[in-house]
Scaffold this motif. Sequence first.
Motif, mmCIF file in Angstrom:
data_model
loop_
_atom_site.group_PDB
_atom_site.id
_atom_site.type_symbol
_atom_site.label_atom_id
_atom_site.label_comp_id
_atom_site.label_asym_id
_atom_site.label_seq_id
_atom_site.Cartn_x
_atom_site.Cartn_y
_atom_site.Cartn_z
ATOM 1 N N SER A 160 0.686 -1.251 -0.083
ATOM 2 C CA SER A 160 -0.109 -0.040 -0.063
ATOM 3 C C SER A 160 0.718 1.351 0.098
ATOM 4 C CB SER A 160 -0.983 -0.148 1.315
ATOM 5 O OG SER A 160 -1.805 -1.127 1.336
ATOM 6 N N VAL A 251 -7.150 -4.020 6.074
ATOM 7 C CA VAL A 251 -8.534 -4.686 5.445
ATOM 8 C C VAL A 251 -9.367 -3.144 5.043
ATOM 9 C CG1 VAL A 251 -10.719 -5.406 5.724
ATOM 10 C CG2 VAL A 251 -8.761 -6.726 6.641
ATOM 11 N N ASP A 252 -9.135 -2.115 6.228
ATOM 12 C CA ASP A 252 -10.008 -0.927 6.154
ATOM 13 C C ASP A 252 -9.348 -0.144 5.056
ATOM 14 O OD1 ASP A 252 -11.775 -1.679 7.959
ATOM 15 O OD2 ASP A 252 -10.720 -0.820 9.712
ATOM 16 N N ASN A 255 -4.235 -1.551 0.304
ATOM 17 C CA ASN A 255 -4.635 -2.007 -0.942
ATOM 18 C C ASN A 255 -5.663 -2.806 -1.290
ATOM 19 O OD1 ASN A 255 -4.245 -2.626 -3.665
ATOM 20 N ND2 ASN A 255 -2.165 -2.664 -3.573
ATOM 21 N N PRO A 256 -6.753 -2.664 -1.836
ATOM 22 C CA PRO A 256 -8.147 -3.627 -1.967
ATOM 23 C C PRO A 256 -7.546 -4.875 -2.714
ATOM 24 C CG PRO A 256 -8.114 -1.384 -3.337
ATOM 25 C CD PRO A 256 -6.898 -1.150 -2.509
ATOM 26 N N ASN A 257 -6.491 -4.783 -3.705
ATOM 27 C CA ASN A 257 -6.133 -5.976 -4.272
ATOM 28 C C ASN A 257 -5.488 -6.955 -3.313
ATOM 29 O OD1 ASN A 257 -6.870 -4.853 -6.794
ATOM 30 N ND2 ASN A 257 -5.104 -3.907 -7.120
ATOM 31 N N VAL A 259 -6.364 -7.343 0.081
ATOM 32 C CA VAL A 259 -7.555 -7.466 1.119
ATOM 33 C C VAL A 259 -7.667 -8.877 1.669
ATOM 34 C CG1 VAL A 259 -9.760 -7.922 -0.073
ATOM 35 C CG2 VAL A 259 -9.853 -7.018 2.198
ATOM 36 N N SER A 260 -7.493 -9.918 0.576
ATOM 37 C CA SER A 260 -7.609 -11.356 1.056
ATOM 38 C C SER A 260 -6.396 -11.698 1.781
ATOM 39 C CB SER A 260 -7.884 -12.303 -0.103
ATOM 40 O OG SER A 260 -6.556 -12.096 -1.085
ATOM 41 N N LYS A 317 -15.726 -8.066 7.181
ATOM 42 C CA LYS A 317 -15.305 -6.949 6.269
ATOM 43 C C LYS A 317 -14.620 -7.507 4.969
ATOM 44 C CE LYS A 317 -13.260 -4.434 9.589
ATOM 45 N NZ LYS A 317 -12.571 -3.495 10.331
ATOM 46 N N VAL A 318 -13.676 -8.741 5.135
ATOM 47 C CA VAL A 318 -12.826 -8.963 4.166
ATOM 48 C C VAL A 318 -13.951 -9.655 2.928
ATOM 49 C CG1 VAL A 318 -11.318 -10.763 3.334
ATOM 50 C CG2 VAL A 318 -10.720 -9.411 5.173
ATOM 51 N N LYS A 321 -15.652 -7.339 0.812
ATOM 52 C CA LYS A 321 -15.050 -6.449 -0.110
ATOM 53 C C LYS A 321 -14.450 -7.435 -1.357
ATOM 54 C CE LYS A 321 -13.094 -2.732 2.660
ATOM 55 N NZ LYS A 321 -11.872 -2.096 2.965
#
Length: 322
Positions: A160, A251-252, A255-257, A259-260, A317-318, A321
């Motif tokens: 990130s 997670v919040d 980097n959204p890519n 999140v896992s 949350k994960v 998303k």
Amino acid sequence: KAIGWYISEYGIAQVSMNLTDISLTPLHIAFDEVCRCAQNRGIRVTGCEIVGLVPKKVLVEAGKYYLEKQQRSIGISEKEIIKIAVKSMGLDDLKPFNPEEKVIEYLLEAENKTTKLIDMTCQAFADETASESPAPGGGSISAYLGALGAALGTMVANLSAHKPGWDEQWKVFSDWAEKGEKIKNELLFLVDEDTKSFNKIMDAFGLPKTSEQEKNIRSKAIQEATKYAIEVPYKTMCKAFEAFELCNAMVDIGNPNSVSDAGVGALCIRSAVMGAYLNVKINASSLKDKVFVDDILQKADDLLMKTKSMEETILTKVNNKL
């Protein structure tokens, strides 16, 4: 203290320094000042050399300094930080610079080298765990799971920090990565410490028990070793739980890519806490100090409940998303 002179044989000028107080004038500051003076005269520094040995702190501080100048995350391994210091100051431009031969702490560690679980390859560690030897066991594995969970959270923070378009946020993620790196290293220490605590119990049971005095000494040693074997996995529980904050934040805001990856980190942390909890309980059953046992089991139970709650919160949350 410094002196400079021109070496006609090589066609270059050399500045020789003796840094008498590195807390006042760190190596990287002295190096940058020489670079600045050289640039003012239309020339450049072509290399740098450390004569003799250097404290590890000097190179770590230098590496972090140059990473921050580059707006790069400092939450990376010590080895990588030192590599940045070496490259940034040109310590290997004149001749190879091997930290193992130049850093005081590394030389001292080499003299007192002991075999550590965390120095094994993944394959060797798995094979050692699978062997008929009772250690490493669940306690060491729990600590390692926690270290992996913290490592995954740190990875997301570093990704990130360097994500294109997120340049303004690099410091925020660097701070998270640095925190995760610290937790990871503390859990790695507990991997070996847990096995050591088990071995202390075995050593205590191996003490002679012929006379009454020997029996008393042996009994006391067993109880002391058992108490420590309870404290170590409890430390693992506490330290692993700290990593939840990192994974939750990634997670919040990470980097959204990735999140896992933060979610898998949370699963590792949860398993670390729960695994260490089982070790606390089984070792506590052999301790005669019931006041200590009741207290630590109560704290462990509370931490276990918080762990289950944090795991559920993060995974919810994960999944939302994905």
